[in-house]
Design a protein around this motif. Structure first.
Motif, mmCIF file in Angstrom:
data_model
loop_
_atom_site.group_PDB
_atom_site.id
_atom_site.type_symbol
_atom_site.label_atom_id
_atom_site.label_comp_id
_atom_site.label_asym_id
_atom_site.label_seq_id
_atom_site.Cartn_x
_atom_site.Cartn_y
_atom_site.Cartn_z
ATOM 1 N N VAL A 61 35.187 38.844 34.006
ATOM 2 C CA VAL A 61 33.818 38.431 35.047
ATOM 3 C C VAL A 61 34.756 37.874 36.699
ATOM 4 O O VAL A 61 33.849 38.315 37.160
ATOM 5 C CB VAL A 61 33.149 37.420 34.371
ATOM 6 C CG1 VAL A 61 32.078 36.691 35.095
ATOM 7 C CG2 VAL A 61 32.824 37.545 33.616
ATOM 8 N N VAL A 62 35.617 37.580 36.913
ATOM 9 C CA VAL A 62 36.448 36.484 38.218
ATOM 10 C C VAL A 62 36.442 37.790 39.035
ATOM 11 O O VAL A 62 35.870 38.084 39.925
ATOM 12 C CB VAL A 62 36.894 36.205 37.401
ATOM 13 C CG1 VAL A 62 37.949 35.349 38.417
ATOM 14 C CG2 VAL A 62 37.058 33.868 37.226
ATOM 15 N N GLY A 63 37.123 38.623 37.998
ATOM 16 C CA GLY A 63 37.494 39.835 38.361
ATOM 17 C C GLY A 63 36.812 41.079 38.461
ATOM 18 O O GLY A 63 35.953 41.946 40.724
ATOM 19 N N GLY A 64 35.084 40.887 38.556
ATOM 20 C CA GLY A 64 34.020 41.430 38.880
ATOM 21 C C GLY A 64 33.101 40.766 40.367
ATOM 22 O O GLY A 64 32.588 41.597 40.716
ATOM 23 N N GLY A 73 36.938 45.573 40.957
ATOM 24 C CA GLY A 73 35.742 46.343 40.727
ATOM 25 C C GLY A 73 34.328 46.095 40.027
ATOM 26 O O GLY A 73 34.444 45.254 39.058
ATOM 27 N N PHE A 74 33.297 46.409 40.381
ATOM 28 C CA PHE A 74 32.086 45.807 39.976
ATOM 29 C C PHE A 74 31.851 46.194 38.637
ATOM 30 O O PHE A 74 31.417 45.069 37.120
ATOM 31 C CB PHE A 74 30.661 46.240 40.747
ATOM 32 C CG PHE A 74 29.726 46.352 39.626
ATOM 33 C CD1 PHE A 74 28.609 44.436 40.076
ATOM 34 C CD2 PHE A 74 29.009 46.962 38.842
ATOM 35 C CE1 PHE A 74 27.862 44.441 39.746
ATOM 36 C CE2 PHE A 74 27.127 46.176 38.478
ATOM 37 C CZ PHE A 74 27.728 45.212 38.689
ATOM 38 N N TRP A 75 32.729 47.180 37.564
ATOM 39 C CA TRP A 75 32.820 47.826 36.343
ATOM 40 C C TRP A 75 33.152 46.721 35.743
ATOM 41 O O TRP A 75 33.413 46.443 34.060
ATOM 42 C CB TRP A 75 33.777 49.234 36.008
ATOM 43 C CG TRP A 75 35.240 48.556 36.650
ATOM 44 C CD1 TRP A 75 35.686 48.675 37.534
ATOM 45 C CD2 TRP A 75 35.888 47.517 36.123
ATOM 46 N NE1 TRP A 75 36.451 48.495 37.552
ATOM 47 C CE2 TRP A 75 37.029 48.208 36.451
ATOM 48 C CE3 TRP A 75 36.007 47.831 34.204
ATOM 49 C CZ2 TRP A 75 39.177 47.504 36.105
ATOM 50 C CZ3 TRP A 75 37.752 47.270 33.748
ATOM 51 C CH2 TRP A 75 39.056 47.548 35.074
ATOM 52 N N MET A 76 33.720 45.614 36.012
ATOM 53 C CA MET A 76 34.939 44.266 35.477
ATOM 54 C C MET A 76 33.799 43.214 34.597
ATOM 55 O O MET A 76 33.803 42.824 33.835
ATOM 56 C CB MET A 76 35.492 43.636 36.114
ATOM 57 C CG MET A 76 36.842 44.633 35.961
ATOM 58 S SD MET A 76 38.017 44.057 37.344
ATOM 59 C CE MET A 76 39.445 43.909 36.918
ATOM 60 N N LEU A 77 32.792 43.539 35.744
ATOM 61 C CA LEU A 77 31.525 42.101 35.685
ATOM 62 C C LEU A 77 30.852 42.779 34.254
ATOM 63 O O LEU A 77 31.354 42.235 33.076
ATOM 64 C CB LEU A 77 30.830 42.022 36.951
ATOM 65 C CG LEU A 77 29.742 41.135 36.370
ATOM 66 C CD1 LEU A 77 30.004 39.922 36.171
ATOM 67 C CD2 LEU A 77 28.837 41.128 37.589
#
Length: 120
Positions: A61-64, A73-77
């Protein structure tokens, strides 16, 4: 009582015999992932992996949120939220709504006969 099916099942089961993902639609999506990533997600969805799943979900979530940085990247969220939904009841209802949307709008994503590399 347990009924043994004629063909092999891809359902992820925990020690208590319940679905590790809590939803058979999640199992269908995990089954479509490339084998290496699918094995990792399968491990994270096991009930015994809770202490790995929660920090992993929080870091994703933090990476997103920091997706403007390189590599992140957004894919992480969504992946992080899906992992956290296993342990946070408030997120489970949202995950269920997303799966309902996928069933209505993108039913081929849940088709077990579809190719794993189909990106549509």
């Amino acid at each position: 009582m347990s009924v043994v099916p004629d063909e092999p099942s891809t359902v992820l089961e925990g020690a208590a015999g319940q679905l590790a993902g809590g939803d058979p639609r999640l199992d269908k999506l995990v089954h479509r992932l490339p084998s290496r990533m699918g094995d990792t997600v399968t491990y994270l969805l096991k009930p015994s992996s809770r202490w790995v799943r929660i920090p992993s979900g929080a870091l994703l979530v933090v990476g997103g949120v920091l997706s403007f940085l390189p590599v992140l990247g957004f894919w992480m969220l969504p992946l992080g939220l899906a992992l956290l939904a296993e342990d946070v009841p408030a997120l489970r209802s949202s995950r269920s709504k997303v799966f309902d949307w996928i069933e209505r709008r993108k039913p081929h994503w849940l088709d077990p006969s579809a190719s794993k590399n189909d990106q549509s």
